[in-house]
Design a protein around this motif. Structure first.
Motif, PDB file in Angstrom:
ATOM      1  N   ARG A 170      19.152  -6.184 -12.083  1.00 25.33           N
ATOM      2  CA  ARG A 170      18.709  -5.216 -11.091  1.00 25.33           C
ATOM      3  C   ARG A 170      17.232  -4.901 -11.304  1.00 25.33           C
ATOM      4  N   SER A 171      16.502  -4.877 -10.195  1.00 27.29           N
ATOM      5  CA  SER A 171      15.077  -4.589 -10.273  1.00 27.29           C
ATOM      6  C   SER A 171      14.656  -3.777  -9.056  1.00 27.29           C
ATOM      7  N   VAL A 172      13.500  -3.154  -9.183  1.00 28.80           N
ATOM      8  CA  VAL A 172      12.964  -2.303  -8.126  1.00 28.80           C
ATOM      9  C   VAL A 172      11.568  -2.802  -7.773  1.00 28.80           C
ATOM     10  N   MET A 173      11.162  -2.639  -6.526  1.00 22.63           N
ATOM     11  CA  MET A 173       9.805  -2.949  -6.107  1.00 22.63           C
ATOM     12  C   MET A 173       9.024  -1.639  -6.054  1.00 22.63           C
ATOM     13  N   GLN A 174       7.925  -1.574  -6.784  1.00 22.70           N
ATOM     14  CA  GLN A 174       7.221  -0.310  -6.912  1.00 22.70           C
ATOM     15  C   GLN A 174       5.750  -0.539  -7.238  1.00 22.70           C
ATOM     16  N   THR A 175       4.988   0.529  -7.096  1.00 21.63           N
ATOM     17  CA  THR A 175       3.566   0.569  -7.450  1.00 21.63           C
ATOM     18  C   THR A 175       3.343   1.762  -8.356  1.00 21.63           C
ATOM     19  N   TRP A 176       2.479   1.570  -9.337  1.00 25.27           N
ATOM     20  CA  TRP A 176       2.068   2.702 -10.168  1.00 25.27           C
ATOM     21  C   TRP A 176       0.786   3.288  -9.583  1.00 25.27           C
ATOM     22  N   LEU A 177       0.867   4.543  -9.169  1.00 22.45           N
ATOM     23  CA  LEU A 177      -0.286   5.293  -8.663  1.00 22.45           C
ATOM     24  C   LEU A 177      -0.865   6.086  -9.826  1.00 22.45           C
ATOM     25  N   VAL A 178      -2.121   5.842 -10.136  1.00 19.48           N
ATOM     26  CA  VAL A 178      -2.762   6.468 -11.294  1.00 19.48           C
ATOM     27  C   VAL A 178      -3.970   7.262 -10.814  1.00 19.48           C
ATOM     28  N   ARG A 179      -4.053   8.504 -11.256  1.00 17.66           N
ATOM     29  CA  ARG A 179      -5.215   9.345 -10.966  1.00 17.66           C
ATOM     30  C   ARG A 179      -5.930   9.611 -12.280  1.00 17.66           C
ATOM     31  N   SER A 180      -7.199   9.172 -12.342  1.00 13.64           N
ATOM     32  CA  SER A 180      -7.947   9.245 -13.592  1.00 13.64           C
ATOM     33  C   SER A 180      -9.429   9.402 -13.296  1.00 13.64           C
TER      34      SER A 180
END
Length: 297
Positions: free
Chosen positions: A56-66
């Motif tokens: 099982r896997s998910v499609m995602q993006t990591w949103l980073v605020r820096s």
């Protein structure tokens, strides 16, 4: 929307498509079922469904605020992409941009896009279709791509690849348009995103596969892209999926990065893990084990 803060850096998990199953023998054809059974107690059912024998896997993006910047690490599959030899990535129609908006981000707000590598499920939202043309989704962003991957997957270079036809159209519709728009940064040795985030090579999955290391205060983390497709690879780091272009390199990169994470108490954030989504790990002899799951459940 799941968000955690490490030091002065905020990380939000943005889901493109919720967890789904794919046949284990397709993803990990060289890893016998017995290996999965040995870890059933903690893999099932979140990461492996024994009855259907699917990972099982998910499609995602990591949103980073820096440091005032809005950064996306990987951009998923994208909508409306033509993928004749990867049908489970074809013709998506998701509300990914709506999910970004709910996280407080409009396309024009994005400063940097990092593609940890050039595969169809990591570069898809680089572009969107407007007037029958693929154009950059994030008009003000620089797209940070390893030159090794840019050159390897550029069809003009006619490289023989393990993925073969599975990569059809990916470069043309999701990489070339941002390059032609003058928005790519093609790095070779490493690339500093800011004072707390750095991109480094971790080749093997693809020639230009990379990881993003976070250092902020006393906190450490590493976004590993497809260095891991399943948490099984924490416990069995020599297991490789069918998508690794160079398995020997991939094993070496995985062991090196996981060793650093274990030694520095760093959170490991793979691209596709459902459930908790990330974990802190410890050494377990020549392998690794979960020390604590993250809070992205």
């Amino acid at each position: 929307m799941d968000t955690i803060t490490l030091g002065d850096i905020e990380i939000t998990r943005v889901i493109e498509r919720p967890p789904a199953g794919l046949p284990r023998e397709f993803i990990f054809p060289d890893v016998p079922r017995a290996t999965w059974e040995a870890h059933r107690s903690w893999l099932a059912p979140e990461f492996w469904h024994p009855e259907s024998d699917e990972t099982r896997s998910v499609m995602q993006t990591w949103l980073v605020r820096s440091e005032g910047k809005t950064i996306l690490i990987d951009t998923g599959v994208g909508n409306g992409k033509e993928r004749p030899y990867m049908p489970f990535f074809a013709h998506y129609n998701t509300d990914f941009l709506g999910s970004l908006a709910r996280a407080g981000v409009r396309p024009e707000d994005v400063d940097l896009v990092v593609n940890t590598h050039v595969h169809g499920d990591h570069v898809g939202w680089n572009t969107t279709l407007e007037d029958r043309q693929w154009v950059p989704t994030f008009p003000n962003a620089r797209y940070v791509i390893a030159r090794a991957d840019f050159d390897y997957w550029n069809p003009e270079n006619e490289h023989k690849t393990r993925s073969g036809r599975q990569m059809q159209n990916v470069f043309e519709d999701s990489v070339a348009p941002v390059h032609h728009a003058g928005q790519t940064v093609l790095w070779e040795d490493h690339f500093e995103l800011d004072g707390g985030l750095r991109v480094d090579p971790a080749p093997g999955h693809t020639p230009g596969s990379s990881v993003v290391t976070l250092t902020s205060g006393t906190d450490r983390a590493v976004f590993v892209g497809d260095l891991l497709h399943s948490p099984l690879q924490f416990a069995e780091p020599d297991c490789c999926p069918s998508f690794d272009e160079d398995e020997q390199q991939a094993r070496a990169a995985r062991r090196r990065v996981l060793g650093w994470a274990a030694d520095h108490n760093a959170l490991v954030l793979p691209a596709h893990l459902p459930g908790a989504g990330a974990a802190e790990i410890r050494r377990d002899g020549a392998k690794f084990a979960i020390k604590e799951w993250a809070a992205f459940a």
